[in-house]
Design a protein around this motif. Structure first.
Motif, PDB file in Angstrom:
ATOM      1  N   PRO B 421      10.804 -10.350  -0.973  1.00  0.00           N
ATOM      2  CA  PRO B 421      10.422  -9.492   0.172  1.00  0.00           C
ATOM      3  C   PRO B 421       9.606  -8.280  -0.263  1.00  0.00           C
ATOM      4  N   ILE B 422      10.020  -7.601  -1.327  1.00  0.00           N
ATOM      5  CA  ILE B 422       9.250  -6.436  -1.772  1.00  0.00           C
ATOM      6  C   ILE B 422       7.873  -6.895  -2.251  1.00  0.00           C
ATOM      7  N   GLY B 423       7.851  -8.047  -2.914  1.00  0.00           N
ATOM      8  CA  GLY B 423       6.573  -8.569  -3.392  1.00  0.00           C
ATOM      9  C   GLY B 423       5.613  -8.838  -2.241  1.00  0.00           C
ATOM     10  N   LYS B 424       6.138  -9.393  -1.159  1.00  0.00           N
ATOM     11  CA  LYS B 424       5.263  -9.683  -0.027  1.00  0.00           C
ATOM     12  C   LYS B 424       4.749  -8.394   0.596  1.00  0.00           C
ATOM     13  N   LEU B 425       5.636  -7.395   0.672  1.00  0.00           N
ATOM     14  CA  LEU B 425       5.200  -6.101   1.216  1.00  0.00           C
ATOM     15  C   LEU B 425       4.086  -5.533   0.337  1.00  0.00           C
ATOM     16  N   HIS B 426       4.300  -5.598  -0.959  1.00  0.00           N
ATOM     17  CA  HIS B 426       3.292  -5.138  -1.914  1.00  0.00           C
ATOM     18  C   HIS B 426       1.976  -5.840  -1.643  1.00  0.00           C
ATOM     19  N   PHE B 427       2.028  -7.171  -1.501  1.00  0.00           N
ATOM     20  CA  PHE B 427       0.789  -7.929  -1.317  1.00  0.00           C
ATOM     21  C   PHE B 427       0.034  -7.493  -0.071  1.00  0.00           C
ATOM     22  N   TRP B 428       0.730  -7.473   1.050  1.00  0.00           N
ATOM     23  CA  TRP B 428       0.010  -7.180   2.301  1.00  0.00           C
ATOM     24  C   TRP B 428      -0.544  -5.753   2.311  1.00  0.00           C
ATOM     25  N   LEU B 429       0.267  -4.804   1.825  1.00  0.00           N
ATOM     26  CA  LEU B 429      -0.219  -3.428   1.759  1.00  0.00           C
ATOM     27  C   LEU B 429      -1.438  -3.331   0.851  1.00  0.00           C
ATOM     28  N   MET B 430      -1.345  -4.009  -0.291  1.00  0.00           N
ATOM     29  CA  MET B 430      -2.449  -3.911  -1.244  1.00  0.00           C
ATOM     30  C   MET B 430      -3.697  -4.575  -0.671  1.00  0.00           C
ATOM     31  N   ALA B 477      -2.416   3.142  -3.127  1.00  0.00           N
ATOM     32  CA  ALA B 477      -1.461   3.889  -3.957  1.00  0.00           C
ATOM     33  C   ALA B 477      -0.033   3.581  -3.530  1.00  0.00           C
ATOM     34  N   LEU B 478       0.186   3.536  -2.216  1.00  0.00           N
ATOM     35  CA  LEU B 478       1.524   3.217  -1.714  1.00  0.00           C
ATOM     36  C   LEU B 478       1.953   1.835  -2.195  1.00  0.00           C
ATOM     37  N   SER B 479       1.025   0.888  -2.134  1.00  0.00           N
ATOM     38  CA  SER B 479       1.385  -0.468  -2.554  1.00  0.00           C
ATOM     39  C   SER B 479       1.749  -0.503  -4.039  1.00  0.00           C
ATOM     40  N   ILE B 480       1.108   0.322  -4.834  1.00  0.00           N
ATOM     41  CA  ILE B 480       1.422   0.338  -6.259  1.00  0.00           C
ATOM     42  C   ILE B 480       2.806   0.953  -6.489  1.00  0.00           C
ATOM     43  N   ILE B 481       3.139   1.944  -5.678  1.00  0.00           N
ATOM     44  CA  ILE B 481       4.490   2.517  -5.795  1.00  0.00           C
ATOM     45  C   ILE B 481       5.519   1.425  -5.507  1.00  0.00           C
ATOM     46  N   ILE B 482       5.233   0.639  -4.477  1.00  0.00           N
ATOM     47  CA  ILE B 482       6.158  -0.438  -4.131  1.00  0.00           C
ATOM     48  C   ILE B 482       6.249  -1.457  -5.259  1.00  0.00           C
ATOM     49  N   PHE B 483       5.116  -1.736  -5.888  1.00  0.00           N
ATOM     50  CA  PHE B 483       5.081  -2.644  -7.030  1.00  0.00           C
ATOM     51  C   PHE B 483       5.977  -2.108  -8.147  1.00  0.00           C
TER      52      PHE B 483
END
Lengths: 195, 617, 349
Positions: B421-430, B477-483
């Motif tokens: 789930p976190i990975g998918k969030l990372h992907f879409w945000l990025m 930047a937000l997506s990288i934080i999530i990563f």
């Protein structure tokens, strides 16, 4: 070693190409006229002979003849040192005649190029002496002749680079600067906009 | 009896800082590269954010011109040399021996040496920040701006020396991987049975060893001009030609971009089969196209110089070769898409990033083809259109590809799964942030916004789009934080992965996660491209071998890090010498001696100690 | 097992529309390459549109194909993947097809390159542009006093409808000459001369240009203008430029400024006066210029005074760089105001 030499081909290739691109463009100061072809021919011959002695050294080691191996290894290193001696003589003469890396384009490119070559030779000489001494404490012997073969590859490469430099830079430079050979090089260079 | 070739005892302990500093294990070196690359990714990202904050409004005065110029110089240099290249190296290092069934690379100490040179070179260059000499002449360092006459501070010196040091490490790694791949494959693994990632590593290794020398020479010439007053680029009156720098730099620079992208192309070629449950479509063509791209990559460099007045013949020739290189690239893209055809596609995170790579890289490739049209390039060159193009291929391409690789091989490296789930969030945000940032840049280029400008006039109409771009940058930047959260969380509490959580086909999935330090208890015999999917593949991971049966692996050594340190300090000494001659010469000579001593210590030290029992983990 | 998110397609479409609208609304600028005002820029735009269309079609088609494949072949229980290794016919097909598409853009490119070979005609106006850190110098050979050079700076004046050929050079580092609505850019090098594509402007007007090669700290603030005038206006401008200032009424600010200009004459020149310094920009007919400081500030009284007083508050000049000194400590406000008045009195009337 082959991979390293492939890379080194480009290293020297770039140095030689830069020298050729700038050929004839020095605004002031000495250029090809300062080269002493007879003396350099002798030093080139010396370096060529050192490749022969290298082959003899390897051959001796592969047949287990330690005496031969040591003799020819030392000979190679000594011949290499003679070559370096000639180079140092040449450079000091040039400096007296007013050619240093700072003088002009010819000075910068020629001296940096041959300087790097000389450094390669010096590293090789160091390596050869290390191998020579290693034959006495058993670290180099018939079983690991590959170590010497690899050093040989390097040494022959350095020799071949010198042959290219001698031919293209010294001979063509001193005798052929006005010939169509150099002009051909110039048009190739002009196409790249370095005109 | 341990053969000490140095003052200190040879390190043999398996854990702790000293173990990491002296490791010659390709897996650990891979982790070192990866962690370091990630750190620099954050740093380069912050450099980008500073730029975006400044450019979000017209005639902004948030940062000074010098700061901004340093930001774009270092952002570029960092991302190219300290992020994408080492991330590629991280993957080469960790995976190539595993994928070819080997126990390590051909030259383990040289491998460590490459890493330490990278780290120390990067640190040297960034150290300039504290000396108020942060490089600000552009990541491409055009002459004569970089000469003593126009750049008075040491900034250029730090940049040149940092790059030279990193370059030695990279070139050494090139040798290492050529020899490893050609000589150390398991029995039965013919070249055409290697995973595509290994093939791409081989092509990249050749590219490195042929492309880095011209850069080394160009940097050396620049160094000599600045330190010893030679005349390579800096004395127009004496006939120096600034165009020579550009030629030398781009003869390196263009193959360099293929060095940056081919590893990701390899990664996606190995991820796709796993998540479509079918073989890669057109393996031979993908491999061949990769090699052709590498080869042709040496013939297109002057397309970076279309506006320098090379003349019609050169422009026409390079336009043609640049368009030609689009053909093998397209072939690869079509083959990847054809792999989707008839598949049973699973949308796990690695697959999402791979799909992101294919689509975003394709868009970047198309804008690249536009630049090949010389007249169009005369309007696009040095504008944000170019910035858009290379970010689509380098971020949308290389970074997405690398991220796919991280999610895919993280379980193998750590033994734990990353969070889906976190990975998918990372992907879409990025993905969204990336497109929001870089798509408007095409328009900015079209309406005439040049590159490398720290501000623009209010009446230019650039502001609205710049605001969009800056907003997008913060989404990235937000997506990288999530990563980062995903990585940290998963290392500690990710689900245990097992040997082959994805049901993949290649050799690295046949051993434990993480692998034992000797990789394979028994060197496998290979009969196809997809060994673990073979009908008769009876893959049971053998249990760990008892200590006395473990294969003997090369022992750690401190010579690589010591020699890397010595080389870096010689470079530092050169900089010191400019200001304080005696101090500088002292540093150079003492470090030079240390370096020579290290070479001897290294050469005379045996690969592994005799008469001892392995005490590794 | 993850379901392919079905909500994303409408969301994505809406997002794209919003983006497109935002983009279109921002699509104008005085340096817009899609708004050509000369034959050269127009010929470039034709090719630009061609490649944009081709690239967009290919991009859209490939993306659409990808989305279709992802939807159609998402994993379904009980449906195994087809174990296909490759297909030679497809490989040949998708090698040939891109080659054909590339030829469609290669041939026009080659024809364009051949067609724009440097070939000045008898009526071509020759201009020499020299880049400096951080301003532009323009020299018109033969148009100056007694057939010498007419030298001006930062605002290039040319006649409409006539071929203009600009040769490019630099005095220091690499710069680039770019006025997007009129012609594509070419770099300016020290030690070599480049030639811009010959162009002929369609309409009278003022066009914006900018240095397009990073040239140091103040690169972003190195801009210029091109004034396209009618032939008659151009000739008047050249004549007035060479003639020098009309006699100024004594006691006015401008007259005082003319005397005060002696401070500036070491670096600056004004045609027809004793000021003949060639280190900085030529300031003849300064009153005709729309901008101050290389195209970055409108030519108003206050901007000009601020510039003369302290250039370093306006442009980031590095320590030790060769550039105009700061004058606010050596000249008082009145003196600066007088010089500004003098400069802006230099008009074509």
């Amino acid at each position: 070693m082959w991979a390293f030499l492939g890379s080194d081909v480009l290293f020297f290739g770039t140095l030689i190409a830069t020298h050729l691109v700038y050929r004839g463009k020095s605004v002031s100061g000495p250029a090809e006229g300062i080269l002493d072809i007879p003396i350099t021919t002798i030093s080139t011959f010396v370096l060529l002979m050192s490749s022969l002695s290298m082959v003899l050294a390897l051959s001796g080691l592969q047949r287990g003849k330690m005496g031969e191996a040591r003799f020819w290894l030392a000979a190679t290193a000594l011949l290499g040192s003679v070559f370096i001696g000639f180079q140092m003589f040449e450079f000091t003469e040039f400096a007296k005649e007013g050619l240093t890396p700072r003088t002009n384009l010819f000075g910068s490119t020629f001296l940096v190029m041959t300087g790097f070559h000389g450094t390669h030779v010096a590293v090789g000489i160091f390596w050869l002496w290390s191998l020579f001494f290693s034959t006495f404490n058993g670290k180099i012997h018939q079983g690991n002749a590959l170590e010497v073969e690899i050093a040989g590859l390097y040494w022959h490469f350095v020799d071949i680079v010198w042959i290219v430099i001698f031919g293209v830079v010294y001979l063509v430079g001193a005798y052929g600067a006005e010939e169509h050979v150099a002009e051909g090089a110039h048009s190739a260079v002009a196409i790249l906009g370095l005109g | 009896m341990a053969a000490n070739t140095g003052i200190l005892r040879r390190p043999l302990a398996p854990s702790g800082i000293w173990a990491w500093m002296t490791t010659v294990d390709h897996k650990r070196i891979g982790v070192l590269y990866g962690v370091t690359a990630f750190f620099f990714f954050m740093l380069g990202g912050m450099e980008a954010l500073v730029m975006r904050v400044q450019l979000a409004s017209a005639e902004s005065t948030i940062v000074s011109a010098t700061t901004f110029n340093a930001m774009f110089t270092m952002h570029g240099t960092t991302m190219v040399f300290m992020v994408v290249m080492p991330a590629g190296a991280a993957f080469f290092n960790f995976l190539v021996p595993l994928m070819i069934g080997a126990r390590d690379v051909a030259f383990p100490r040289l491998n460590a040496f490459s890493y330490w040179l990278f780290l120390f070179g990067a640190l040297l260059m960034n150290f300039s920040f504290f000396m108020n000499a942060f490089p600000d002449m552009g990541w491409f360092g055009y002459a004569p701006l970089t000469s003593n006459e126009f750049t008075i501070s040491n900034a250029t010196d730090y940049w040149v020396l940092g790059l030279l040091i990193m370059g030695i490490g990279t070139t050494a790694a090139g040798f290492n991987f050529v020899v490893t791949i050609l000589n150390m494959r398991a029995p039965g693994m013919t070249l055409m049975r290697m995973p595509v990632f290994v093939w791409m590593t081989l092509v990249v290794a050749f590219l490195i060893i042929f492309a880095f020398p011209p850069l080394t020479i160009a940097l050396t010439f620049l160094l000599f001009d600045r330190f010893f007053d030679t005349n390579f680029f800096s004395d127009i009156g004496a006939g120096s030609d600034p165009l020579l720098w550009q030629h030398l730099f781009w003869i390196f620079g263009h193959p360099e971009v293929y060095i940056l992208i081919l590893p990701s192309m390899g990664i996606v070629s190995d991820v796709l089969p796993t998540f479509t449950r079918k073989p890669l479509f057109g393996y031979t063509m993908i491999v061949f196209a990769g090699a052709v791209i590498g080869f042709l990559g040496f013939g297109v460099w002057a397309h970076h110089m279309f506006t320098t007045g090379l003349g019609p013949w050169a422009n026409a020739a390079f336009a043609a070769t640049t368009m030609a290189i689009a053909v093998p690239t397209g072939v690869k893209i079509f083959n990847w898409l054809a792999t989707l055809y008839g598949g049973a596609i699973q949308f796990k995170t690695p697959m999402l990033f791979t799909l992101g790579f294919i689509s975003m890289f394709m868009l970047g490739g198309l804008s690249g083809v536009m630049h090949a049209v010389v007249p169009v390039d005369s309007q696009q060159s040095d504008t944000y259109f170019i910035v858009a193009h290379f970010h689509y291929v380098l971020f949308g391409g290389a970074i997405f590809g690398i991220t796919s690789g991280v999610y895919y091989w993280f379980p193998k490296m750590t033994g734990r799964m990353m969070s889906e789930p976190i990975g998918k969030l990372h992907f879409w945000l990025m993905l969204i942030g990336f497109n929001l940032t870089f798509m408007p840049m095409h328009i900015l280029g079209v309406i005439g916004m040049p590159r490398r400008i720290y501000t623009y006039a209010e009446d230019m109409g650039f502001e609205p789009l710049n605001q969009m771009v800056s907003a997008g940058a913060f989404v990235i930047a937000l997506s990288i934080i999530i990563f980062t959260i995903n990585i940290v969380r998963s290392v500690r509490q990710g689900e245990i992965a097992g040997d082959n959580p994805w049901g993949a086909a290649t050799l690295e999935w046949s051993i434990s996660s993480p692998p034992h330090h000797y990789n394979f208890a028994v060197v496998p015999t290979v009969r196809s491209q997809y060994p673990l999917w073979d009908e008769d593949a009876n893959v049971v991971t053998p249990p760990a071998l008892p200590a006395h049966e473990e294969p003997i692996m090369p022992d750690p050594s401190y010579w690589p890090i010591v020699l890397a340190f010595a080389i870096t300090m010689v470079a530092g000494g050169l900089i010191i010498w400019q200001g304080h001659a005696i101090a500088g010469l002292t540093v150079i000579s003492s470090m030079g001696l240390l370096g020579m001593r290290s070479i001897f210590g290294w050469v005379l030290e045996p690969m592994e100690e005799e008469q001892r029992v392995s005490v590794h983990h | 097992m993850v379901r392919f998110p079905k909500f994303s397609t409408p969301l994505l479409t809406v997002a794209l529309m919003v983006l497109l609208l935002a983009v279109l609304s921002a699509c104008t600028s005085p340096q817009n390459t899609f708004d050509p005002k000369s034959d050269a820029a127009d010929s470039i735009l034709t090719l630009y549109i061609l490649v944009t269309v081709v690239a967009s079609i290919v991009g859209f088609a490939v993306l659409a194909a990808m989305v279709w494949l992802l939807v159609k072949y998402r994993a379904k229980p009980g449906v195994p993947a087809k174990q296909i290794h490759g297909n030679n016919k497809l490989e040949i097909g998708w090698t040939i097809a891109p080659i054909v598409v590339l030829l469609i853009i290669l041939f026009p490119t080659m024809f364009w390159i051949a067609g724009t070979a440097d070939n000045p005609g008898p009526n071509t106006l020759e201009v020499e542009a020299t880049g400096h850190q951080w301003w532009f110098e323009f020299t018109y050979p033969g148009l100056g006093p007694e057939g010498g050079d007419l030298i001006t700076a930062n605002e290039l004046v040319i006649p409409v409808g006539r071929d203009v050929r600009v040769t490019l050079h630099s005095d220091d580092v690499v710069h680039s000459f770019w006025v997007p609505q009129l012609v594509g850019k070419t770099d300016m090098f020290p030690g070599r001369t480049n030639v811009l594509q010959t162009f002929s402007a369609y309409e009278v007007g003022e066009y914006y240009g900018q240095c397009a090669e990073f040239c140091g700290a103040a690169h972003a603030l190195m801009r210029f203008r091109v004034h396209v005038k009618t032939t008659a206006d151009f000739e008047n401008w050249a004549t007035a430029h060479n003639a020098g200032p009309v006699a100024l009424e004594p006691g006015t600010a401008a007259a005082r400024g003319q005397l005060g200009f002696a401070t500036c004459a070491g670096c600056h020149a004004i045609s027809g006066t004793v000021a003949q310094g060639r280190i900085g920009p030529d300031l003849s007919l300064f009153g005709e210029r729309s901008t101050v400081a290389a195209g970055i500030l409108d030519n108003t009284d206050s901007n000009l005074k601020a510039w003369i007083g302290d250039v370093r508050t306006i442009k980031p000049i590095p320590e030790g760089a060769r550039f105009m000194p700061t004058f606010k400590d050596t000249l008082d406000e009145g003196q600066i105001a007088d010089i500004a008045a003098y400069l802006n009195s230099l008009t074509a009337e």
